[in-house]
Design an enzyme around this catalytic site. Sequence first.
Site, PDB file in Angstrom:
ATOM      1  N   ASP A 134      50.933  59.455  53.047  1.00 51.67           N
ATOM      2  CA  ASP A 134      49.803  60.112  53.711  1.00 51.67           C
ATOM      3  C   ASP A 134      50.307  61.131  54.733  1.00 51.67           C
ATOM      4  OD1 ASP A 134      47.105  60.549  54.190  1.00 51.67           O
ATOM      5  OD2 ASP A 134      46.995  59.038  55.773  1.00 51.67           O
ATOM      6  N   GLY A 135      49.457  62.097  55.018  1.00 58.27           N
ATOM      7  CA  GLY A 135      49.775  63.087  56.050  1.00 58.27           C
ATOM      8  C   GLY A 135      50.149  64.452  55.504  1.00 58.27           C
ATOM      9  N   ASN A 136      50.060  64.615  54.197  1.00 52.13           N
ATOM     10  CA  ASN A 136      50.435  65.904  53.574  1.00 52.13           C
ATOM     11  C   ASN A 136      49.632  67.076  54.133  1.00 52.13           C
ATOM     12  OD1 ASN A 136      51.811  64.160  51.959  1.00 52.13           O
ATOM     13  ND2 ASN A 136      50.811  64.726  50.039  1.00 52.13           N
TER      14      ASN A 136
ATOM     15  N   ASN B 106      39.530  59.651  46.671  1.00 55.27           N
ATOM     16  CA  ASN B 106      40.021  61.036  46.694  1.00 55.27           C
ATOM     17  C   ASN B 106      39.260  61.942  45.711  1.00 55.27           C
ATOM     18  OD1 ASN B 106      43.489  60.049  47.302  1.00 55.27           O
ATOM     19  ND2 ASN B 106      41.932  60.665  48.786  1.00 55.27           N
ATOM     20  N   TRP B 107      38.541  61.327  44.743  1.00 62.61           N
ATOM     21  CA  TRP B 107      37.706  62.148  43.849  1.00 62.61           C
ATOM     22  C   TRP B 107      36.619  62.876  44.637  1.00 62.61           C
ATOM     23  CZ3 TRP B 107      39.648  63.365  39.427  1.00 62.61           C
ATOM     24  CH2 TRP B 107      40.382  62.444  38.672  1.00 62.61           C
TER      25      TRP B 107
ATOM     26  N   GLU C  38      55.029  42.626  54.250  1.00 63.55           N
ATOM     27  CA  GLU C  38      55.357  43.131  55.583  1.00 63.55           C
ATOM     28  C   GLU C  38      54.898  44.586  55.653  1.00 63.55           C
ATOM     29  OE1 GLU C  38      56.505  41.233  57.979  1.00 63.55           O
ATOM     30  OE2 GLU C  38      56.518  39.550  56.571  1.00 63.55           O
TER      31      GLU C  38
ATOM     32  N   ARG D   8      46.700  72.978  52.625  1.00 61.30           N
ATOM     33  CA  ARG D   8      46.946  71.559  52.341  1.00 61.30           C
ATOM     34  C   ARG D   8      47.806  71.392  51.081  1.00 61.30           C
ATOM     35  NH1 ARG D   8      43.993  67.604  54.574  1.00 61.30           N
ATOM     36  NH2 ARG D   8      44.095  66.465  52.608  1.00 61.30           N
TER      37      ARG D   8
ATOM     38  N   HIS E 272      51.073  68.944  49.728  1.00 59.80           N
ATOM     39  CA  HIS E 272      51.174  68.120  48.518  1.00 59.80           C
ATOM     40  C   HIS E 272      52.426  68.487  47.724  1.00 59.80           C
ATOM     41  CE1 HIS E 272      47.366  66.510  49.531  1.00 59.80           C
ATOM     42  NE2 HIS E 272      46.637  67.549  49.165  1.00 59.80           N
TER      43      HIS E 272
ATOM     44  N   ARG F   6      47.573  67.357  56.852  1.00 60.65           N
ATOM     45  CA  ARG F   6      47.679  67.633  58.294  1.00 60.65           C
ATOM     46  C   ARG F   6      49.021  68.275  58.612  1.00 60.65           C
ATOM     47  NH1 ARG F   6      47.002  61.901  60.115  1.00 60.65           N
ATOM     48  NH2 ARG F   6      47.122  61.518  57.870  1.00 60.65           N
TER      49      ARG F   6
ATOM     50  N   SER G  15      43.559  58.172  45.234  1.00 65.53           N
ATOM     51  CA  SER G  15      42.659  57.017  45.289  1.00 65.53           C
ATOM     52  C   SER G  15      41.321  57.340  44.615  1.00 65.53           C
ATOM     53  CB  SER G  15      42.404  56.624  46.748  1.00 65.53           C
ATOM     54  OG  SER G  15      41.567  57.576  47.378  1.00 65.53           O
TER      55      SER G  15
HETATM   56  C1  IPE Z   1      45.104  57.148  50.992  1.00 67.73           C
HETATM   57  O1  IPE Z   1      45.139  58.295  51.763  1.00 67.73           O
HETATM   58  C2  IPE Z   1      45.189  57.506  49.542  1.00 67.73           C
HETATM   59  C3  IPE Z   1      46.480  58.018  49.103  1.00 67.73           C
HETATM   60  C4  IPE Z   1      47.563  58.066  49.806  1.00 67.73           C
HETATM   61  C5  IPE Z   1      46.532  58.467  47.741  1.00 67.73           C
HETATM   62  P1  IPE Z   1      43.778  58.979  52.290  1.00 67.73           P
HETATM   63  O2  IPE Z   1      44.207  60.113  53.120  1.00 67.73           O
HETATM   64  O3  IPE Z   1      42.905  59.275  51.148  1.00 67.73           O
HETATM   65  O4  IPE Z   1      43.145  57.804  53.149  1.00 67.73           O
HETATM   66  P2  IPE Z   1      42.092  57.860  54.335  1.00 67.73           P
HETATM   67  O5  IPE Z   1      40.946  58.692  53.879  1.00 67.73           O
HETATM   68  O6  IPE Z   1      42.786  58.477  55.505  1.00 67.73           O
HETATM   69  O7  IPE Z   1      41.748  56.439  54.600  1.00 67.73           O
HETATM   70  C1  IPE Z   2      48.148  62.171  51.141  1.00 71.78           C
HETATM   71  O1  IPE Z   2      47.974  63.175  52.077  1.00 71.78           O
HETATM   72  C2  IPE Z   2      47.971  62.640  49.711  1.00 71.78           C
HETATM   73  C3  IPE Z   2      46.719  62.212  49.093  1.00 71.78           C
HETATM   74  C4  IPE Z   2      45.835  61.405  49.621  1.00 71.78           C
HETATM   75  C5  IPE Z   2      46.423  62.725  47.768  1.00 71.78           C
HETATM   76  P1  IPE Z   2      46.557  63.680  52.525  1.00 71.78           P
HETATM   77  O2  IPE Z   2      46.092  64.727  51.588  1.00 71.78           O
HETATM   78  O3  IPE Z   2      45.626  62.545  52.731  1.00 71.78           O
HETATM   79  O4  IPE Z   2      46.885  64.361  53.914  1.00 71.78           O
HETATM   80  P2  IPE Z   2      46.140  64.149  55.293  1.00 71.78           P
HETATM   81  O5  IPE Z   2      46.073  62.670  55.535  1.00 71.78           O
HETATM   82  O6  IPE Z   2      44.793  64.771  55.150  1.00 71.78           O
HETATM   83  O7  IPE Z   2      47.007  64.827  56.290  1.00 71.78           O
HETATM   84 MG    MG Z   3      45.242  61.305  54.270  1.00 70.61          MG
END
Ligand code: IPE
Ligand code: IPE
Ligand code: MG
Length: 247
Positions: free
Chosen positions: A21-23, A69-70, A208, A34, A38, A25, A66
């Site tokens: 997560d965090g890609n 994510n759709w 853990e 964004r 990715h 931001r 997820s």
């Molecule tokens: C969780 O990340 C799903 C994946 C890493 C694929 P999200 O960015 O979708 O989760 P939330 O919305 O912050 O809970």
């Molecule tokens: C995780 O990064 C990748 C996926 C959920 C597909 P995000 O796209 O959720 O990036 P942030 O959390 O918005 O920074």
């Molecule tokens: Mg995210």
Amino acid sequence: MSYLDKIDKTRLPKHVAIIMDGNGRWAKSLGKDRSYGHMEGVVSVRHVTEAARELGVSYLTIYAFSTENWNRPESEVFDLMDLMMKALERETPDLIKVGVRLEIIGDMDRLPEKVRNRAMKCISETAGGHEMTLVLALSYSSRWEIVEAVKSIARDVKENKLTVQDINEALVSNRLTTRNYPEPDLLIRTGGELRISNFLMWQLSYSELYFTETPWPVFRKEEFYEAIYSFQSRERRYGKTSEQVQN
Ligand code: IPE
Ligand code: IPE
Ligand code: MG
């Protein structure tokens, strides 16, 4: 000194799961789209997969997309699907070469046909890999998976293939998409959020947890080693007392 030198190679987690997560931001903080996050995230997948395999971790599960994510903007979903397809195509020869078998958990029916076909191709071409299993959670969520498991059990009860008394933890585990893998020993979530986001909720019961602020695109081998080192300092008691565990 690298954390790699501090890791006890005889006590490795068998199965590591990662919420990458965090890609988005991270990319935004650099003034980029964004989708740049990715793209760099795919590079991290390559590095961390290599680190896990080199160490001797048997299963690596990564949450790539997820069910929720759709609901992202159509253009981002399109970019992610396109990236997934290209990454699968590009990485397959290397996965074969190093003996990594790819498997997918999730609702594949929802994937665009091109992505599904590419994924199936990669799964079949890497099926002979015995060094490590890389499990991609794609269009996956824990609630979706549990609902599917409940439906399949209910069907079997209705058709008299099972009785209610037959239902136990092992049977439920066997109806999940992860039936062929041990439960994750360690869950890593990058990007600073402290939540599970519908990932492997049954399977993580005794895992853990390791949370880090580091955004996924800059999470590379050294921090993976650090997470494993942290894992090795934990005492897993499974409800027992410390004395019981140590004897
Ligand atoms: C969780 O990340 C799903 C994946 C890493 C694929 P999200 O960015 O979708 O989760 P939330 O919305 O912050 O809970
Ligand atoms: C995780 O990064 C990748 C996926 C959920 C597909 P995000 O796209 O959720 O990036 P942030 O959390 O918005 O920074
Ligand atoms: Mg995210």
